[in-house]
Design an enzyme around this catalytic site. Sequence first.
Site, mmCIF file in Angstrom:
data_model
loop_
_atom_site.group_PDB
_atom_site.id
_atom_site.type_symbol
_atom_site.label_atom_id
_atom_site.label_comp_id
_atom_site.label_asym_id
_atom_site.label_seq_id
_atom_site.Cartn_x
_atom_site.Cartn_y
_atom_site.Cartn_z
ATOM 1 N N CYS A 123 -3.795 66.664 6.906
ATOM 2 C CA CYS A 123 -5.058 66.866 5.891
ATOM 3 C C CYS A 123 -5.423 67.732 4.818
ATOM 4 C CB CYS A 123 -6.455 66.971 7.806
ATOM 5 S SG CYS A 123 -5.505 68.215 7.647
ATOM 6 N N HIS A 289 -8.129 71.470 11.352
ATOM 7 C CA HIS A 289 -8.289 70.563 10.544
ATOM 8 C C HIS A 289 -8.730 70.655 9.211
ATOM 9 C CE1 HIS A 289 -7.631 65.634 10.431
ATOM 10 N NE2 HIS A 289 -9.050 65.760 10.303
ATOM 11 N N ASN A 309 -14.125 62.349 7.288
ATOM 12 C CA ASN A 309 -13.026 62.387 7.170
ATOM 13 C C ASN A 309 -11.688 61.687 6.927
ATOM 14 O OD1 ASN A 309 -10.585 63.863 9.673
ATOM 15 N ND2 ASN A 309 -11.886 62.777 10.850
#
Length: 343
Positions: A123, A289, A309
Site C-alpha cells: 500500500c 495502512h 484505498n
Amino acid sequence: MFIRTMCNSCVIILFLLLFNHEVLTRSVVRVKNNVGDIIDHVNNISKTTWKAGLSTSLNYMRDVEDLMGVLPIEELGSSLYHNIMDKELDKAEILPESYDASKQWPLCKSITSIKDQSNCGSCWALSTASVFSDRVCIGTNGSVDLNLSGEFLMDCCNGKCGRGCDGGHPEKAWKFIKNNGICTGGDFGSGEGCQPYSIAPCSGSSYSEPSADTPKCYLACSNFNYTTSLKEDLYFASKVYTVKPKMKAIMHEVYNNGPVVAAMKTYEDFLHYKSGIYQYTTGSPKGEHAVKLLGWGQENGVLYWLAANTWGRYWGMGGMFKIKRGNNECGIENRISGGLPKF
C-alpha cells in the site's frame, strides 16, 4: 492395580481430547461469528455514520495484517524532508465546503484509478505512485495522464524504503522518486507502461492465501511491448515533503497541489466498511495502512475526507471510502506526505 491405573489414565486422556476438541470447536465458531458480530455491532448503533458488510475482497488473506504495509514512523530516524508545517498558509484563501480532485481535474483519469495490492503489503508504494501520477497530470493541465509504477517503487526501493511486500515508508518512497525517478506501469494484466503490477489479484476462493514475495527489481521494462526504455520513461519529483497534521493545512495542500498520501491506523471494523463516513467503532488494531486523500465534504453535519484505498473495487464504495475529518480519526491526519513533479 496396574489395570486400574491404566484405565484412569485412559479416562484422563479421553477427557483431555474431548476438552481440546470442544475448545477448538468453540474457537472456530467464535472466529467465524466474530465478523458477523462486528458487522451487526456497527449496523445496530443508533445514529451511526457508516455501514458495514461482508467484504469478499479480503476473504483470501490468511493474515489480513500483512496488507497493512506502512512501517512505524519511529523507524524513519531523523527527518529527511523539507516539512511545510512551518509554512504560513494564505489566510485569505477560501476553501470550498466540499472538494473532489477528480471533478476538479476530469481529464486526469488516474485520480479515480483504484489499485489492488493483492496479498502484498505494498500500500505504501501503490498509494505514493498513484498520488504522484495524479500530480504529474495536474502539473501538465491534464496532458500527461498515466499510471506510474507502484511495482517499480516497491521492488527497486526495497531496502531503502522498507521491505517490499512486508511494508515500507511512504516518506522514503517520495525521496526515492526525487533521487531515482519512477517509471510508468499500470495494473496487473493491463499491459500499460514500462513495469505493470506483477502480482495477480487473489481469487477470493480461499481463506488461506499466504503473503506474496517481493518481486525482483528490474532496471529495464518488464513489459516487452513497451517501446520506451526505462531510463527515458522516468518521472522525477522536484520537491518532497510532509504536511502539517492540521485539517486546514491538509485541505490547502490537496486543493492547491493535488491528492496526498495518508497513513492511518486500521482496526477490524474498517475491513468491513461498505458506505458512509467511517469512524472507529469496534475491533482490535491491525496495523498502519497507506491510502490516498483526494477531497473532503460533509454529510448531516459530519465532516469527512474522501479517500481511495488499495484493496480493489470490490471493497467499500467501489474502492473508495469516507472517513471522519478534523479529529484525526485513526491518525489519518498525522502522517501526510506529497511531492511536486519536476518538468
